[in-house]
Design a protein around this motif. Structure first.
Motif, PDB file in Angstrom:
ATOM      1  N   GLU A   2      -6.947   5.700  -1.948  1.00 34.75           N
ATOM      2  CA  GLU A   2      -5.648   5.565  -2.616  1.00 34.75           C
ATOM      3  C   GLU A   2      -4.700   4.625  -1.881  1.00 34.75           C
ATOM      4  O   GLU A   2      -3.748   4.134  -2.457  1.00 34.75           O
ATOM      5  N   ASN A   3      -4.984   4.366  -0.600  1.00 36.75           N
ATOM      6  CA  ASN A   3      -4.104   3.523   0.212  1.00 36.75           C
ATOM      7  C   ASN A   3      -4.520   2.046   0.199  1.00 36.75           C
ATOM      8  O   ASN A   3      -3.946   1.230   0.908  1.00 36.75           O
ATOM      9  N   ALA A   4      -5.510   1.682  -0.627  1.00 39.54           N
ATOM     10  CA  ALA A   4      -5.940   0.273  -0.663  1.00 39.54           C
ATOM     11  C   ALA A   4      -4.782  -0.608  -1.134  1.00 39.54           C
ATOM     12  O   ALA A   4      -3.892  -0.157  -1.857  1.00 39.54           O
ATOM     13  N   ALA A   5      -4.789  -1.882  -0.691  1.00 46.17           N
ATOM     14  CA  ALA A   5      -3.692  -2.793  -1.044  1.00 46.17           C
ATOM     15  C   ALA A   5      -3.719  -3.119  -2.535  1.00 46.17           C
ATOM     16  O   ALA A   5      -4.783  -3.385  -3.107  1.00 46.17           O
ATOM     17  N   VAL A   6      -2.546  -3.071  -3.175  1.00 40.77           N
ATOM     18  CA  VAL A   6      -2.385  -3.403  -4.596  1.00 40.77           C
ATOM     19  C   VAL A   6      -1.332  -4.509  -4.705  1.00 40.77           C
ATOM     20  O   VAL A   6      -0.589  -4.755  -3.755  1.00 40.77           O
TER      21      VAL A   6
ATOM     22  N   ALA B  54       0.559   3.394  -8.027  1.00 41.41           N
ATOM     23  CA  ALA B  54      -0.278   2.643  -7.082  1.00 41.41           C
ATOM     24  C   ALA B  54      -1.528   3.453  -6.731  1.00 41.41           C
ATOM     25  O   ALA B  54      -2.639   2.914  -6.667  1.00 41.41           O
ATOM     26  N   ARG B  55      -1.350   4.737  -6.520  1.00 40.78           N
ATOM     27  CA  ARG B  55      -2.493   5.585  -6.165  1.00 40.78           C
ATOM     28  C   ARG B  55      -3.476   5.694  -7.323  1.00 40.78           C
ATOM     29  O   ARG B  55      -4.697   5.607  -7.136  1.00 40.78           O
ATOM     30  N   LEU B  56      -2.949   5.910  -8.548  1.00 41.36           N
ATOM     31  CA  LEU B  56      -3.851   6.070  -9.697  1.00 41.36           C
ATOM     32  C   LEU B  56      -4.630   4.784  -9.971  1.00 41.36           C
ATOM     33  O   LEU B  56      -5.818   4.834 -10.298  1.00 41.36           O
ATOM     34  N   ALA B  57      -3.960   3.621  -9.830  1.00 39.05           N
ATOM     35  CA  ALA B  57      -4.660   2.346 -10.054  1.00 39.05           C
ATOM     36  C   ALA B  57      -5.854   2.246  -9.112  1.00 39.05           C
ATOM     37  O   ALA B  57      -6.940   1.802  -9.508  1.00 39.05           O
ATOM     38  N   ASN B  58      -5.684   2.668  -7.867  1.00 39.34           N
ATOM     39  CA  ASN B  58      -6.794   2.652  -6.913  1.00 39.34           C
ATOM     40  C   ASN B  58      -7.851   3.698  -7.236  1.00 39.34           C
ATOM     41  O   ASN B  58      -9.047   3.411  -7.226  1.00 39.34           O
TER      42      ASN B  58
ATOM     43  N   LEU C 174     -13.322  -6.335 -11.234  1.00 36.00           N
ATOM     44  CA  LEU C 174     -13.141  -4.939 -11.648  1.00 36.00           C
ATOM     45  C   LEU C 174     -11.738  -4.548 -11.191  1.00 36.00           C
ATOM     46  O   LEU C 174     -11.478  -4.450  -9.989  1.00 36.00           O
ATOM     47  N   ILE C 175     -10.819  -4.390 -12.156  1.00 35.95           N
ATOM     48  CA  ILE C 175      -9.408  -4.162 -11.823  1.00 35.95           C
ATOM     49  C   ILE C 175      -8.859  -2.965 -12.609  1.00 35.95           C
ATOM     50  O   ILE C 175      -9.491  -2.483 -13.560  1.00 35.95           O
ATOM     51  N   ALA C 176      -7.679  -2.519 -12.221  1.00 27.87           N
ATOM     52  CA  ALA C 176      -6.954  -1.505 -13.000  1.00 27.87           C
ATOM     53  C   ALA C 176      -5.462  -1.778 -12.858  1.00 27.87           C
ATOM     54  O   ALA C 176      -5.004  -2.198 -11.787  1.00 27.87           O
ATOM     55  N   LEU C 177      -4.729  -1.576 -13.936  1.00 31.42           N
ATOM     56  CA  LEU C 177      -3.276  -1.711 -13.895  1.00 31.42           C
ATOM     57  C   LEU C 177      -2.669  -0.346 -14.194  1.00 31.42           C
ATOM     58  O   LEU C 177      -3.109   0.359 -15.095  1.00 31.42           O
ATOM     59  N   SER C 178      -1.653   0.020 -13.405  1.00 28.26           N
ATOM     60  CA  SER C 178      -0.934   1.271 -13.676  1.00 28.26           C
ATOM     61  C   SER C 178       0.544   1.026 -13.444  1.00 28.26           C
ATOM     62  O   SER C 178       0.905   0.138 -12.670  1.00 28.26           O
ATOM     63  N   GLY C 179       1.389   1.785 -14.114  1.00 29.17           N
ATOM     64  CA  GLY C 179       2.826   1.595 -13.939  1.00 29.17           C
ATOM     65  C   GLY C 179       3.465   1.081 -15.210  1.00 29.17           C
ATOM     66  O   GLY C 179       2.777   0.588 -16.100  1.00 29.17           O
ATOM     67  N   GLU C 180       4.794   1.184 -15.267  1.00 28.63           N
ATOM     68  CA  GLU C 180       5.476   0.940 -16.537  1.00 28.63           C
ATOM     69  C   GLU C 180       6.255  -0.362 -16.584  1.00 28.63           C
ATOM     70  O   GLU C 180       7.056  -0.587 -17.469  1.00 28.63           O
TER      71      GLU C 180
ATOM     72  N   ASP D  52       0.885  -1.171   0.000  1.00 28.97           N
ATOM     73  CA  ASP D  52       0.000   0.000   0.000  1.00 28.97           C
ATOM     74  C   ASP D  52       0.918   1.214   0.000  1.00 28.97           C
ATOM     75  O   ASP D  52       2.016   1.157  -0.572  1.00 28.97           O
ATOM     76  N   LEU D  53       0.513   2.316   0.636  1.00 28.73           N
ATOM     77  CA  LEU D  53       1.381   3.501   0.568  1.00 28.73           C
ATOM     78  C   LEU D  53       2.396   3.533   1.705  1.00 28.73           C
ATOM     79  O   LEU D  53       3.123   4.507   1.861  1.00 28.73           O
TER      80      LEU D  53
END
Lengths: 329, 250
Positions: free
Chosen positions: A49-53, A38-42, A70-76, A16-17
């Motif tokens: 924004e602090n939810a576990a990823v 991590a924040r944007l994915a949440n 229902l998911i989201a991926l962020s990051g490179e 998380d954060l």
């Protein structure tokens, strides 16, 4: 919602954060290496924004949707694929039960998989982050392995439920036409890392300081969640006094005894005894996290007032993004 | 560069990052400095400011972590969050300290010396021309002050070891030092709270859990505590491991 890990990839952990309440006991902050992603994915899922990823390192991981998701991926670090199609980053995606998902090669190091409601793991010392060296936090205090089953928490926000409802109608993978414009939060020039002088900046020779602010530095293969080693011109000290162990933090760049630079990252020790030559500004730390061995960077020096102004502007912009998503749903 | 000494001349202030400020009380290991650090930490814990996240003491400094947006939006005087926190801390320093007069209690740490629990005991005895019994006697007779917690979770840097049992670090660190190992490095002694690599000369092991993420206070020791080692036999060591209730005796 539930997934099963089919291939864990190089290093996958729950984050998380970070864990900030036990710094005085020398417990590292841990948390996502690239906190912006991590924040944007949440946020695009309507999560806090602090939810576990799940933090994936590079590509190669595979997982199975054992229920609708229902998911989201962020990051490179990777790009998300089903067997049939590439899926977009930085936006909510509905995945029907039974779909296999693959993380394929991208340009950076880390990516973050968020699920509506956040991944369900117990809180340890005020955080869900995994601290591998201590063997606690996250999923049983360890990295994810093949056959691990992860579930979400059932406490979905009103926005998450609304997003789910809007996408669930179709029996196939679906996502909305909008996404979080992550590039708006990042500088155009990605090779220049902005820094403020560290407390021991003046302990080094004039030549070293000139080199530091004009020459290229290369990320060495010795990099992990604790620190990235940087190779470049030798770092030579003027003042050779011993530094009494004192506090360091993520973004602190230490000059080690053998004249190298160590950029401290999420799992950084809380205290250190090497001189602190530079401090990466907070808004550029996500860029640093995405660096890979052999990437080249330059440093650009700012004042601390400017650094703080950039940080506060970015925080207000992220809050604005969260508010925009709330009004959309 | 960004230093300001406070009015009382007690510390210098600098920005560690956008989210943390450090107060530097000095550059030596000294009980009087440690007292300034712990007193100031105590004062701050009684008078927190909006946005305060964590306060981290070291030998001679105190680092204060905060959330800049909360500080920025607060009514504290100052034009940015650094100025606001910095001015607030200086105003606290100007106040009369509510000094921590509470007597530190002595925390006894059972220690099984030598053999597998202290593989470097013979080395430490040898370089100091002492018998192993004498090293154990001196190490367990001294009272130690916890100067700071650092390095890894719950690792206490203890001051007050007799110089007669000092020993240099190992030339290259061991890849694995078990949790509970008690080591010597130079004039310092310390206890490894977790399994970890380490270069200290290991002379004993304690069965106590120095760090446990499952406890409300995960670290057994905190800065300012007084510690004594109490030699125990292997059977006592085993009793403590097998019967945690026995710990109440310590």
């Amino acid at each position: 919602m539930q997934i099963k890990i089919l291939k864990p990839g190089l290093l996958s952990t729950i984050q998380d954060l970070g864990r900030t309440q036990f710094l005085a006991d020398a417990v590292p902050v841990s948390g996502a290496m690239d906190v912006l992603s991590a924040r944007l994915a949440n946020l695009v899922l309507g999560n806090t924004e602090n939810a576990a990823v799940i933090e994936f390192t590079y590509h190669g991981a595979e997982f199975l949707a054992e229920t609708d998701l229902l998911i989201a991926l962020s990051g490179e670090g990777s790009i998300l694929y089903t067997e049939d199609q590439e899926l977009p980053a930085d936006r909510p995606i509905f995945i029907p039960s039974g779909t296999r998902l693959f993380l394929k090669k991208n340009d950076g190091s880390f990516s973050y998989l968020a699920v509506a409601g956040g991944w369900k793991v117990p809180e340890v010392l005020g955080s869900k982050s995994t601290y591998l060296q201590g063997g606690f936090g996250g999923f049983e205090g360890r990295r994810l392995r093949e056959k691990d089953v992860l579930k979400n928490t059932d406490s979905l926000s009103a926005e998450s439920n609304a997003i789910l409802k809007s996408l669930k109608g179709s029996a196939s993978v679906s996502f909305p036409p909008w996404k979080a414009a992550k590039n708006d939060f990042l500088p155009l020039e990605r090779k220049t890392i902005r820094v403020i002088p560290g407390r021991e900046f003046t302990w080094f020779t004039a030549d070293t300081l000139l080199d530091l602010l004009s020459k290229t530095f290369t990320v060495s293969p010795r990099c992990n969640r604790m620190a990235y080693e940087l190779e470049g011109p030798p770092i030579i000290r003027l003042n050779t006094q011993e530094l009494l162990s004192t506090v360091v933090t993520s973004g602190t760049i230490q000059a080690t005894g053998d004249g190298k630079l160590m950029m401290l990252m999420a799992d950084s020790q809380v205290t250190g005894g090497y001189p602190r030559i530079l401090q990466v500004i907070a808004v550029d730390l996500p860029l640093c996290a995405q660096l890979k061995p052999r990437d080249e960077i330059y440093f650009e020096i700012l004042g601390r007032k400017q650094a703080e102004k950039l940080y506060i502007e970015q925080e207000l912009n992220i809050r604005q993004l969260a508010a925009t998503i709330r009004t959309k749903y | 560069m960004q230093d300001k000494s406070n009015s009382a001349g007690l510390f210098e202030i600098y920005a560690l990052s956008e989210k943390a400020i450090t107060l530097n009380f000095g550059n030596v290991i000294d009980e009087a400095l440690l007292k300034h650090v712990t007193d100031f930490k105590h004062t701050l814990s009684q008078h927190p400011f909006p946005g305060l996240i964590a306060v981290v003491p070291t030998y001679a400094s105190l680092s204060i972590f905060y959330e800049p947006v909360t500080v920025y939006k607060s009514t504290l005087p100052g034009i940015n969050s650094y100025d606001k926190v910095s001015a607030y801390l200086q105003s606290l320093a100007g106040k009369n300290h509510t000094s921590l007069t509470q007597q530190s209690s002595i925390i006894n740490i059972p220690a099984c010396y030598g053999n597998n629990w202290g593989p470097d005991l013979d080395y430490v005895a040898g370089i100091n021309n002492l018998s192993t019994e004498e090293v154990i006697k001196q190490h367990s007779a001294a009272e130690y002050k916890v100067y700071m917690i650092g390095f890894i979770p719950g690792f206490a840097y203890l001051g007050g070891m007799p110089e007669t049992i000092a020993a240099p670090r190992k030339p290259s660190p061991r890849r694995y030092v078990p949790a509970g190992s008690i080591g010597i490095a130079g004039n310092q002694t310390g206890i490894y709270p977790l399994d970890s690599p380490g270069g200290w000369q290991v002379i004993a092991q304690t069965p106590l859990k120095m760090f446990d993420a499952g406890r409300a206070n995960p670290s057994l020791l905190k800065a300012g505590d007084i510690v004594k080692f109490q030699p125990v036999s292997f059977s006592e060591f085993r009793d403590i491991v097998e019967n945690p209730g026995y710990l109440n005796a310590y």
